[in-house]
Scaffold this motif. Structure first.
Motif, short mmCIF file in Angstrom:
data_model
loop_
_atom_site.label_atom_id
_atom_site.label_comp_id
_atom_site.label_asym_id
_atom_site.label_seq_id
_atom_site.Cartn_x
_atom_site.Cartn_y
_atom_site.Cartn_z
N THR A 43 -14.71 60.92 -17.01
CA THR A 43 -15.22 59.98 -16.01
C THR A 43 -16.02 58.88 -16.69
O THR A 43 -15.91 57.70 -16.34
N ALA A 44 -16.83 59.26 -17.69
CA ALA A 44 -17.63 58.28 -18.41
C ALA A 44 -16.75 57.26 -19.13
O ALA A 44 -17.02 56.05 -19.10
N GLU A 45 -15.66 57.73 -19.75
CA GLU A 45 -14.74 56.80 -20.42
C GLU A 45 -14.10 55.85 -19.43
O GLU A 45 -13.99 54.64 -19.69
N ASP A 46 -13.65 56.40 -18.30
CA ASP A 46 -13.02 55.55 -17.28
C ASP A 46 -14.00 54.50 -16.76
O ASP A 46 -13.66 53.32 -16.63
N LEU A 47 -15.21 54.95 -16.45
CA LEU A 47 -16.21 54.02 -15.92
C LEU A 47 -16.61 52.98 -16.97
O LEU A 47 -16.86 51.82 -16.63
N LEU A 48 -16.66 53.37 -18.24
CA LEU A 48 -16.99 52.43 -19.30
C LEU A 48 -15.98 51.28 -19.34
O LEU A 48 -16.36 50.11 -19.41
N GLN A 49 -14.71 51.62 -19.25
CA GLN A 49 -13.68 50.57 -19.24
C GLN A 49 -13.84 49.67 -18.02
O GLN A 49 -13.76 48.44 -18.13
N GLU A 50 -14.09 50.28 -16.86
CA GLU A 50 -14.25 49.50 -15.64
C GLU A 50 -15.49 48.61 -15.73
O GLU A 50 -15.47 47.46 -15.26
N VAL A 51 -16.56 49.13 -16.35
CA VAL A 51 -17.78 48.33 -16.51
C VAL A 51 -17.49 47.11 -17.38
O VAL A 51 -17.93 46.00 -17.06
N PHE A 52 -16.75 47.28 -18.47
CA PHE A 52 -16.46 46.14 -19.33
C PHE A 52 -15.60 45.09 -18.60
O PHE A 52 -15.77 43.89 -18.81
N PHE A 53 -14.71 45.53 -17.74
CA PHE A 53 -13.96 44.57 -16.92
C PHE A 53 -14.90 43.84 -15.97
O PHE A 53 -14.82 42.63 -15.79
N LYS A 54 -15.79 44.59 -15.36
CA LYS A 54 -16.76 44.03 -14.41
C LYS A 54 -17.67 43.01 -15.11
O LYS A 54 -17.92 41.92 -14.60
N VAL A 55 -18.16 43.36 -16.29
CA VAL A 55 -19.03 42.46 -17.04
C VAL A 55 -18.27 41.18 -17.37
O VAL A 55 -18.82 40.07 -17.25
#
Length: 184
Positions: A43-55
């Motif tokens: 979950t942390a890996e998935d959210l990390l990728q999504e966070v970088f897209f969001k940023v």
């Protein structure tokens, strides 16, 4: 000039490769933060990728007067909290459904299979009998309402409904399914 601000300006000017520097600089500390929030590596890996897209999407809104790191972490933490809240709500809804039904996944699967089998048997009925059966049980119309809707007598509605249910019972017994099609 701060290194991050230089990269942000390059990205906003169209140099998408400059974003790699921001990712490389912050991926490990952000991952550690997200992992502490989620307690789940995948979950942390998935959210990390999504966070970088969001940023990346939010970069035009970054104000260079404030520290980039704080801005980045604020986006990451807010995004993760939102996603975890959504997941918690979905989990609660699923749990409530399971608790209300008291059915195991196996029971739900069998019910779905039986429903499909019943639909198949109903589809094999003659059209007039199928329509009466559906009007009576799916639409919950009375005999009088069915009679009025189809322009046939109430006696004819009862007879066709009786024949339809009799055929379903026969097919259900032959197929190994006993659907409890009532006599009413």
């Amino acid at each position: 000039m701060d290194e991050e601000i230089r990269y942000v300006r390059q990205i906003l000017a169209g140099d998408k490769r400059a974003y790699i520097h921001i990712i490389n600089r912050y991926k490990n500390p952000l991952y550690a933060t997200i992992l502490r929030m989620t307690k789940n590596p995948q979950t942390a890996e998935d959210l990390l990728q999504e966070v970088f897209f969001k940023v990346y999407e939010q970069l035009p809104k970054y104000n260079p007067k404030g520290p980039f790191k704080s801005w980045l972490y604020r986006i990451a933490i807010n995004y993760c909290i939102d996603q975890l809240r959504k997941k918690r709500i979905q989990t609660e809804q699923i749990e409530n459904t399971i608790i209300r039904s008291n059915d195991t996944p196996e029971v739900v699967l069998l019910q779905n299979e039986e429903s499909r089998e019943l639909e198949k048997m109903v589809s094999l009925l003659p059209e007039d009998e199928r329509n009466i059966l559906l009007l009576r049980y799916a639409n919950e119309l009375s005999y009088a309402e069915i009679s009025e809707t189809l322009g046939i007598s109430i006696i004819e509605v009862r007879n066709k409904l009786y024949r339809a249910k009799k055929k379903l019972r026969k097919n259900a017994k032959e197929g190994g399914y006993l659907y409890g099609v009532s006599e009413r």
